[in-house]
Design a protein around this motif. Structure first.
Motif: not given
Length: 66
Positions: A38-63
């Motif tokens: 919900e937070a990610r979508l409200s900021r119109q961000m992709t999973q990849a962008v959020v994962a990169e900012k958190m220094h996580w892999s996209t796959k881990y974030y998505a899981s």
């Protein structure tokens, strides 16, 4: 479980596997993932962008999010 109680249990842990198990039992990943999405979508961000900012892999974030 209260954070104070969780902290006390974690302090008792010697082995990292036991520590990780206590965290898994205490965290509701379904609710956490819902709020992350919900937070990610409200900021119109992709999973990849959020994962990169958190220094996580996209796959881990998505899981966590799903």
């Amino acid at each position: 479980m209260s954070m104070k109680r969780l902290a006390a249990q974690v302090d008792e842990c010697v082995d990292y596997r036991e520590y990780n198990q206590k965290l898994k039992e205490a965290i509701d990943y379904e609710t956490l993932g819902y709020h992350m999405k919900e937070a990610r979508l409200s900021r119109q961000m992709t999973q990849a962008v959020v994962a990169e900012k958190m220094h996580w892999s996209t796959k881990y974030y998505a899981s966590i999010e799903s």
